[in-house]
Write a protein that holds these residues in place. Structure first.
Motif, short mmCIF file in Angstrom:
data_model
loop_
_atom_site.label_atom_id
_atom_site.label_comp_id
_atom_site.label_asym_id
_atom_site.label_seq_id
_atom_site.Cartn_x
_atom_site.Cartn_y
_atom_site.Cartn_z
N CYS A 158 0.84 -1.20 0.00
CA CYS A 158 0.00 0.00 0.00
C CYS A 158 0.88 1.26 0.00
O CYS A 158 0.60 2.22 -0.72
CB CYS A 158 -0.91 0.02 1.23
N ASP A 159 1.93 1.22 0.82
CA ASP A 159 2.85 2.37 0.89
C ASP A 159 3.54 2.59 -0.45
O ASP A 159 3.67 3.74 -0.92
CB ASP A 159 3.88 2.13 1.99
N LEU B 287 1.63 6.98 -6.58
CA LEU B 287 0.56 7.91 -6.93
C LEU B 287 0.98 9.36 -6.69
O LEU B 287 0.67 10.25 -7.47
CB LEU B 287 -0.70 7.58 -6.11
N ILE B 288 1.69 9.58 -5.58
CA ILE B 288 2.18 10.93 -5.26
C ILE B 288 3.16 11.40 -6.34
O ILE B 288 3.10 12.53 -6.82
CB ILE B 288 2.84 10.96 -3.87
N SER B 289 4.07 10.49 -6.73
CA SER B 289 5.05 10.83 -7.75
C SER B 289 4.36 11.19 -9.07
O SER B 289 4.74 12.16 -9.75
CB SER B 289 6.01 9.66 -7.96
N GLU B 290 3.33 10.42 -9.42
CA GLU B 290 2.59 10.70 -10.65
C GLU B 290 1.88 12.05 -10.58
O GLU B 290 1.89 12.83 -11.55
CB GLU B 290 1.57 9.59 -10.91
N ARG B 291 1.28 12.33 -9.43
CA ARG B 291 0.52 13.58 -9.29
C ARG B 291 1.45 14.80 -9.32
O ARG B 291 1.15 15.79 -9.99
CB ARG B 291 -0.29 13.57 -7.99
N VAL B 292 2.57 14.72 -8.64
CA VAL B 292 3.53 15.83 -8.66
C VAL B 292 4.12 15.99 -10.06
O VAL B 292 4.35 17.12 -10.53
CB VAL B 292 4.65 15.60 -7.62
N GLY B 293 4.33 14.87 -10.74
CA GLY B 293 4.85 14.93 -12.10
C GLY B 293 3.90 15.65 -13.05
O GLY B 293 4.33 16.43 -13.91
N ASN C 133 2.22 13.70 1.03
CA ASN C 133 2.91 12.75 1.90
C ASN C 133 2.28 12.70 3.29
O ASN C 133 2.24 11.64 3.93
CB ASN C 133 4.40 13.09 2.01
N SER C 134 1.80 13.85 3.75
CA SER C 134 1.08 13.88 5.02
C SER C 134 -0.19 13.04 4.92
O SER C 134 -0.52 12.27 5.83
CB SER C 134 0.75 15.32 5.41
N ALA C 135 -0.89 13.20 3.79
CA ALA C 135 -2.11 12.40 3.56
C ALA C 135 -1.78 10.92 3.46
O ALA C 135 -2.53 10.07 3.94
CB ALA C 135 -2.80 12.89 2.29
N ARG C 136 -0.65 10.60 2.83
CA ARG C 136 -0.22 9.20 2.73
C ARG C 136 -0.02 8.59 4.11
O ARG C 136 -0.49 7.46 4.39
CB ARG C 136 1.09 9.13 1.94
N GLN C 137 0.66 9.31 5.00
CA GLN C 137 0.89 8.80 6.34
C GLN C 137 -0.41 8.63 7.13
O GLN C 137 -0.58 7.64 7.85
CB GLN C 137 1.85 9.74 7.08
N LYS D 101 -4.66 4.86 9.14
CA LYS D 101 -6.05 4.40 9.18
C LYS D 101 -6.17 2.95 8.70
O LYS D 101 -6.98 2.18 9.23
CB LYS D 101 -6.92 5.31 8.33
N ILE D 102 -5.36 2.59 7.72
CA ILE D 102 -5.35 1.19 7.28
C ILE D 102 -4.80 0.30 8.39
O ILE D 102 -5.33 -0.79 8.66
CB ILE D 102 -4.49 1.04 6.00
N HIS D 103 -3.77 0.78 9.08
CA HIS D 103 -3.13 0.00 10.14
C HIS D 103 -4.08 -0.29 11.29
O HIS D 103 -4.12 -1.40 11.83
CB HIS D 103 -1.89 0.74 10.65
N VAL D 104 -4.88 0.71 11.67
CA VAL D 104 -5.78 0.54 12.82
C VAL D 104 -7.16 0.02 12.41
O VAL D 104 -8.00 -0.24 13.26
CB VAL D 104 -5.94 1.86 13.60
#
Length: 351
Positions: A268-269, A275-281, A301-305, A310-313
């Motif tokens: 997932c990470d 996805l972040i790399s694609e969006r910034v690109g 990246n903040s949203a990713r964390q 949320k997935i973890h818990v």
């Protein structure tokens, strides 16, 4: 002859056993040559042993194999839509039925109704000339088996039926494989061999207890290689795989569950970072300033964390069928359901 003398000690087995010997290696590495030499030596020099070679290529009609290779080129080595996967499963089921027949009281009988596909019918035809009564039986599985999970399917059969199991990796370089393969009447595409070599997972007895009885030999079919394999067969025939007790099963299931959870979380990470790399690109192509790109990357990246937490818990639950697909085909080259799910959740995330 040295190979004959080596196989004589197999006669000393007092209890009749069944052994699954799985060969693995790149195309044209010499697996079938080794299998045929073993068949000849063990069948002629050991009256207490019967040998059956299951060569994947030999039970496929040429036109079917050609279609499967085309399908593999189009969809990738381990695509969910790949006909190779269905074929492999069908042959595993066929060997499962074969072992059930061999292990049944009263000896082996061929019942064609037990084998429900055309390539297994071909395997049944090969059995008619083999005497299995009151003998140890070695079933040699001859295929590339480049993923460990492919070989594990046969270990699970050994565990299910409490029979013996071992592996032999016939090793050769990619250049050797490509050179020999090019001389075949129906060669495997070169790019498929190269991808297979990149993904190949050799036996590892230190990390995987079920691969304890494994051997690596070079692709030259020497007498010494043959003797080494016969010695491995002799040793493995003395130690059938035990069916684990309830406590061991539960412990293994818990270890597997934790490993799966960790792998899914890690994947997932990886997908989120992609996805972040694609969006910034895309933003960069639109001419956004370095400051805007840095701010966007920080926000994403903040949203990713947050999403990973949320997935973890368990606040964000990954559907069961998505996890099942990931477990069954972790190396699929096609866009998997897990990536599509993560992309959907991330796109809907409130920034």
């Amino acid at each position: 002859m040295a190979e004959s003398n080596s196989s004589q000690s197999l006669k000393q087995q007092s209890k009749h056993q069944i052994l699954l010997l799985v060969l693995c290696g790149l195309p044209a590495s010499g697996k079938t040559t080794l299998a045929n030499r073993l068949l000849g030596v063990l069948s002629t020099s050991n009256v207490s042993l019967s040998t059956l070679v299951v060569t994947y290529d030999s039970v496929l009609d040429p036109e079917v194999e050609e279609q499967m290779i085309s399908d593999m080129k189009q969809h990738g080595l381990e695509s969910e839509t790949s006909s190779w996967k269905a074929f492999r499963k069908g042959l595993v089921d066929c060997v499962d039925t074969l072992i059930s027949n061999l292990a049944a009281d009263g000896g082996f009988t061929v019942d064609r109704d037990d084998f429900d596909n055309s390539y297994c019918q071909k395997l049944v035809e090969k059995l008619s000339g083999i005497d299995f009564r009151d003998k140890d039986v070695v079933i040699i599985i001859d295929d590339n088996m480049y993923y460990r999970s492919m070989r594990y399917e046969y270990f699970k059969l050994a565990r299910k039926h409490c029979v013996c199991f071992c592996e032999v990796h016939v090793k050769c370089t990619v250049d050797e494989s490509l050179s020999r393969n090019s001389q075949r009447d129906a060669p495997v595409p070169a790019d498929v061999i190269c991808k297979m070599a990149e993904k190949f997972e050799p036996p590892d007895g230190e990390s995987n207890h079920w691969e304890n009885f494994s051997l690596v030999i070079d692709s030259l079919s020497t007498d010494q290689n043959l003797i080494s394999v016969i010695n491995l067969i002799e040793e493995a025939l003395q130690k059938p795989v035990k069916t684990p007790d309830a406590e061991s099963i539960a412990r293994e299931a818990e270890i597997s569950r934790k490993a799966t959870t960790l792998n899914v979380f890690h994947q997932c990470d990886i997908h989120l970072r992609g996805l972040i790399s694609e969006r910034v690109g895309r933003m960069k192509k639109l001419g956004r300033s370095k400051r805007e790109l840095a701010d966007a990357a920080k926000c994403l990246n903040s949203a990713r964390q947050e999403l990973l937490q949320k997935i973890h818990v368990g606040e964000v639950s990954i559907p069961g069928h998505v996890i099942e697909e990931f477990v069954n085909a972790p190396n699929s080259e096609d866009p998997c359901s897990l990536r599509l799910f993560i992309e959907h959740v991330f796109n809907d995330y409130q920034f």
